[in-house]
Write an enzyme that holds these catalytic residues in place. Structure first.
Site, PDB file in Angstrom:
ATOM      1  N   SER A 119       0.797  -1.582  -0.210  1.00  0.00           N
ATOM      2  CA  SER A 119       0.230   0.180   0.072  1.00  0.00           C
ATOM      3  C   SER A 119       1.213   0.998   0.284  1.00  0.00           C
ATOM      4  O   SER A 119       2.124   1.049   0.420  1.00  0.00           O
ATOM      5  CB  SER A 119      -0.975   0.197   1.101  1.00  0.00           C
ATOM      6  OG  SER A 119      -1.122   0.686   1.301  1.00  0.00           O
ATOM      7  N   TYR A 142      -2.149   5.471  -4.055  1.00  0.00           N
ATOM      8  CA  TYR A 142      -2.941   6.906  -4.065  1.00  0.00           C
ATOM      9  C   TYR A 142      -2.774   7.891  -4.919  1.00  0.00           C
ATOM     10  O   TYR A 142      -1.895   7.966  -4.369  1.00  0.00           O
ATOM     11  CB  TYR A 142      -3.414   6.703  -2.102  1.00  0.00           C
ATOM     12  CG  TYR A 142      -4.348   6.470  -1.815  1.00  0.00           C
ATOM     13  CD1 TYR A 142      -5.533   5.197  -2.332  1.00  0.00           C
ATOM     14  CD2 TYR A 142      -3.648   5.126  -0.678  1.00  0.00           C
ATOM     15  CE1 TYR A 142      -6.176   4.892  -1.896  1.00  0.00           C
ATOM     16  CE2 TYR A 142      -4.706   4.534  -0.220  1.00  0.00           C
ATOM     17  CZ  TYR A 142      -6.054   4.056  -0.607  1.00  0.00           C
ATOM     18  OH  TYR A 142      -6.098   2.749   0.540  1.00  0.00           O
ATOM     19  N   THR A 168      -4.881   2.414  -7.441  1.00  0.00           N
ATOM     20  CA  THR A 168      -6.492   3.005  -6.913  1.00  0.00           C
ATOM     21  C   THR A 168      -8.371   4.182  -6.725  1.00  0.00           C
ATOM     22  O   THR A 168      -7.055   5.185  -6.147  1.00  0.00           O
ATOM     23  CB  THR A 168      -6.796   2.706  -4.898  1.00  0.00           C
ATOM     24  OG1 THR A 168      -6.022   1.443  -4.805  1.00  0.00           O
ATOM     25  CG2 THR A 168      -8.083   2.792  -4.224  1.00  0.00           C
ATOM     26  N   HIS A 289     -13.394  -2.143  -2.336  1.00  0.00           N
ATOM     27  CA  HIS A 289     -12.345  -2.058  -1.050  1.00  0.00           C
ATOM     28  C   HIS A 289     -12.544  -2.566   0.333  1.00  0.00           C
ATOM     29  O   HIS A 289     -12.541  -1.920   0.913  1.00  0.00           O
ATOM     30  CB  HIS A 289     -12.668  -0.316  -0.915  1.00  0.00           C
ATOM     31  CG  HIS A 289     -10.685   0.448  -0.760  1.00  0.00           C
ATOM     32  ND1 HIS A 289     -11.040   1.381  -1.505  1.00  0.00           N
ATOM     33  CD2 HIS A 289     -10.706   0.617   0.575  1.00  0.00           C
ATOM     34  CE1 HIS A 289      -9.778   1.652  -0.664  1.00  0.00           C
ATOM     35  NE2 HIS A 289      -9.296   1.151   0.076  1.00  0.00           N
TER      36      HIS A 289
HETATM   37  C1  LIG Z   1      -7.242  -2.599   7.251  1.00  0.00           C
HETATM   38  C2  LIG Z   1      -6.981  -2.801   5.360  1.00  0.00           C
HETATM   39  C3  LIG Z   1      -6.705  -1.763   4.707  1.00  0.00           C
HETATM   40  C4  LIG Z   1      -6.359  -1.368   3.733  1.00  0.00           C
HETATM   41  N1  LIG Z   1      -6.103  -0.376   2.588  1.00  0.00           N
HETATM   42  C5  LIG Z   1      -6.093  -0.335   1.704  1.00  0.00           C
HETATM   43  C6  LIG Z   1      -5.285   0.285   0.979  1.00  0.00           C
HETATM   44  O1  LIG Z   1      -4.495   0.661   1.354  1.00  0.00           O
HETATM   45  N2  LIG Z   1      -5.304   0.303  -0.348  1.00  0.00           N
HETATM   46  C7  LIG Z   1      -6.474   0.529  -0.701  1.00  0.00           C
HETATM   47  O2  LIG Z   1      -5.695   0.446  -2.462  1.00  0.00           O
HETATM   48  N3  LIG Z   1      -6.914  -0.975  -0.302  1.00  0.00           N
HETATM   49  C8  LIG Z   1      -6.616  -1.214   0.621  1.00  0.00           C
HETATM   50  N4  LIG Z   1      -8.257  -1.815   1.533  1.00  0.00           N
HETATM   51  C9  LIG Z   1      -8.420  -2.450   0.324  1.00  0.00           C
HETATM   52  C10 LIG Z   1      -8.110  -3.983   0.139  1.00  0.00           C
HETATM   53  O3  LIG Z   1      -6.933  -3.785  -0.061  1.00  0.00           O
HETATM   54  C11 LIG Z   1      -9.108  -5.087  -0.383  1.00  0.00           C
HETATM   55  O4  LIG Z   1      -9.649  -3.999  -1.915  1.00  0.00           O
HETATM   56  C12 LIG Z   1      -9.850  -5.405   0.201  1.00  0.00           C
HETATM   57  O5  LIG Z   1      -9.424  -5.313   2.295  1.00  0.00           O
HETATM   58  C13 LIG Z   1     -10.619  -6.911  -0.046  1.00  0.00           C
HETATM   59  O6  LIG Z   1     -11.290  -7.413   0.521  1.00  0.00           O
HETATM   60  P1  LIG Z   1     -10.515  -8.372   2.089  1.00  0.00           P
HETATM   61  O7  LIG Z   1     -10.538  -7.872   2.818  1.00  0.00           O
HETATM   62  O8  LIG Z   1     -12.500  -8.729   2.065  1.00  0.00           O
HETATM   63  O9  LIG Z   1     -10.628  -9.166   1.489  1.00  0.00           O
HETATM   64  C14 LIG Z   1      -7.408  -2.626   2.946  1.00  0.00           C
HETATM   65  C15 LIG Z   1      -8.315  -3.214   2.788  1.00  0.00           C
HETATM   66  C16 LIG Z   1      -8.741  -3.352   4.846  1.00  0.00           C
HETATM   67  C17 LIG Z   1      -8.761  -4.839   5.432  1.00  0.00           C
END
Ligand SMILES: Cc1cc2nc3c(=O)[nH]c(=O)nc-3n(C[C@H](O)[C@H](O)[C@H](O)COP(=O)(O)O)c2cc1C
Length: 392
Positions: A119, A142, A168, A289
Site C-alpha cells: 500500500s 493513491y 486505487t 475496497h
Molecule cells: C485494513 C485494511 C486496509 C486497507 N488499505 C488499503 C489501501 O491502503 N489501499 C487500497 O487500495 N486498498 C486497501 N484496502 C482494501 C483491500 O485492498 C481490499 O480491496 C479488501 O481488503 C478486499 O476485501 P477483503 O478484506 O474482504 O478481502 C484495505 C483493506 C483493509 C481491510
C-alpha cells in the site's frame, strides 16, 4: 454466516482449521482498536456484509467421474506464472498487527509464488520490501492532493523493480468507518475504554511501544507535517489528503512516470472496464475496497460476469471482497477472474501468528482451492467455466 462463528477458545494456530479460526485468534491477540481497524466497513456495513452474501448466493455445479489426479493450481497472473490464482491485496498500516507486517506478508507471498501488493500507506518503505522479501511485487498508488507524493512513489517503485502499479480509484473521497471511529474520542486519541483494552494486550503493547515504536507511514512520511507520520498522528491528516478531482485523464499523467504494468483497482462496471482497456491498462481489480468506502456498493463478484463478457480475456480481471474459502476463489475463477485478491484473510493470519499465521492462511486457501477444483472435476484452473456456478 458460517465464517462469523466464534472459534473454540482453545484454538491455536496449529489447531486452526480455516480463516474463521484465524480471525478468532486475531481478535484475541490484538487490541480492539487494531482489530476494528481491520474488520470495519463503511457506515451501515451493508457493502461489507454484501461481499459475503454475494459469494454465498453462488452454488457450485460439479461434473462427475473425471480423473483429477493430475490437478494443480499453477496459473498466469498479469502475463507471468504464479503458483496459485491469488494475490495479496494492498492494506495500509499492516505493522499495527505485527511489527514486521508488510515484510511478513511479502515474504509469505514470495514463498508461495504469488504477487504481493504494497500500500501507499504501508508502514514499511517500498525499497525495504524489495530487498527484504523479493518475489513478484506490485505497488498500490493513491493519487493525493499533493501530486508530488504519487510521483515519488511511482519513481521509487520503478527504481526498486516493482512489476506493476495498482492505481486505487475508489478513494477519491475518504470512507467513513464508524466502528473504527468509535474507539477514538478525537482522531488519534483512543477512548478510555479502548486504552484500557489495549493495556489488556501487554505483548502487543510492548512490541508497538517499546521494541519497535508506533508504526509510521514510511512511504509518505517525507510529505507529512512534522509529528504526523505515525499511525496516531497520521489519522488526523490522512483523510484530508485524498483527492476528489482524480479522473480518467490521470491515467495519461501516471503513464508519464510509470512504464510497467498498470491495474485500476475499484472498477465495477463494464463501461469503466472497457475504458480502462482502451486507455492501455493491463488489468483491473473489481473491488469495493472490502466494503470500506462506498456503503451499499455492488460486490466485485456480482459485477464480474458482465465485465468478463465485455472485456473477456483482453485484460487481466482480478476480483476481491469477502474471499475466505477456496470455494470462494473457485467461484470467481469460474466466472472469468484470473485471480483473487486477499485482504482480511491474510491479515487475520498476520494478527493471529505473524509469519506462521500468514503462511497458514495461504496454505488453507490453497488446499481448499485445490480440493474444490478436484471435486468439480477439473485438473487446472483454466478448465473452470460458468457451467460450474449456479446462482441460488
Ligand atoms: C485494513 C485494511 C486496509 C486497507 N488499505 C488499503 C489501501 O491502503 N489501499 C487500497 O487500495 N486498498 C486497501 N484496502 C482494501 C483491500 O485492498 C481490499 O480491496 C479488501 O481488503 C478486499 O476485501 P477483503 O478484506 O474482504 O478481502 C484495505 C483493506 C483493509 C481491510
Amino acid at each position: 454466516m458460517p465464517w462469523k462463528r466464534r472459534p473454540n477458545a482453545r484454538t491455536t494456530l496449529e489447531r486452526a482449521r480455516n480463516i474463521a479460526d484465524l480471525r478468532g485468534l486475531a481478535r484475541r491477540r490484538v487490541p480492539g482498536l487494531a482489530f476494528e481497524y481491520v474488520e470495519g466497513g463503511a457506515e451501515d456495513e451493508s457493502a461489507l456484509r454484501g461481499n459475503r452474501a454475494a459469494l454465498e448466493r453462488l452454488q457450485l455445479v460439479p461434473q462427475t467421474l473425471i480423473d483429477t489426479s493430475r490437478r494443480q493450481l499453477r496459473t498466469a497472473i498479469l502475463g507471468a506464472p504464479a503458483e496459485a490464482p491469488l494475490v495479496i491485496a494492498p492494506t495500509g498500516l499492516n505493522n499495527m498487527l505485527h511489527p514486521q507486517g508488510d515484510l511478513v506478508l511479502a515474504r509469505c507471498a514470495a514463498r508461495r509464488g504469488i504477487p504481493f501488493t504494497l500500500s501507499t500507506l504501508s508502514t514499511t518503505r517500498l525499497e525495504e520490501i524489495a530487498t527484504g522479501a523479493g518475489g513478484r511485487l506490485w505497488m498500490q498508488l493513491y493519487v493525493f492532493k499533493d501530486r508530488a507524493i504519487a510521483r515519488d512513489i511511482m519513481q521509487r517503485a520503478a527504481a526498486a523493480g516493482y512489476e506493476a502499479l495498482v492505481f486505487t480509484t475508489d478513494a477519491n473521497v475518504f470512507g467513513s468507518r464508524e466502528w473504527d471511529q468509535r474507539n477514538f474520542s478525537a482522531p488519534g486519541r483512543p477512548t478510555p475504554r479502548a486504552a484500557l483494552d489495549t493495556l489488556r494486550h501487554p505483548r502487543w503493547l510492548y512490541d508497538m511501544l517499546v521494541r519497535h515504536g508506533i508504526p509510521r507511514f514510511r512511504n509518505v512520511e517525507a510529505f507529512l507535517p512534522p509529528g504526523k507520520a505515525s499511525a496516531v498522528g497520521g489519522s488526523t491528516v490522512l483523510p484530508g489528503l485524498f483527492e476528489a478531482s482524480i479522473t480518467w485523464d490521470d491515467i495519461a499523467w501516471i503513464r508519464q512516470f510509470w512504464r510497467g504494468k498498470l491495474l485500476l483497482k475499484g472498477v465495477l462496471t463494464a463501461g469503466d472496464a472497457e475504458r480502462a482497456r482502451a486507455l492501455g491498462c493491463d488489468g483491473i481489480v473489481l473491488s469495493n475496497h472490502g466494503g470500506r468506502q462506498l456503503d451499499y456498493c455492488v460486490a466485485g463478484i456480482d459485477a464480474l460476469p458482465e465485465i468478463a463478457a465485455t472485456v473477456g480475456r483482453r485484460m487481466s480481471l482480478i476480483v476481491d471482497g469477502g474471499f475466505r474459502r477456496g470455494s470462494d476463489v473457485i467461484k470467481a475463477l469460474a466466472l472469468g477472474a484470473e485471480a483473487v485478491m486477499l485482504g482480511r484473510a491474510t491479515l487475520y493470519g498476520l494478527a493471529a501468528g505473524g509469519e506462521p499465521g500468514v503462511a497458514r492462511a495461504l496454505e488453507m486457501l490453497c488446499t481448499e482451492t485445490d480440493r474444490v477444483l478436484g471435486m468439480l472435476g477439473c485438473n487446472a484452473v483454466s478448465e473452470l467455466g460458468a457451467q460450474h456456478v449456479h446462482r441460488a
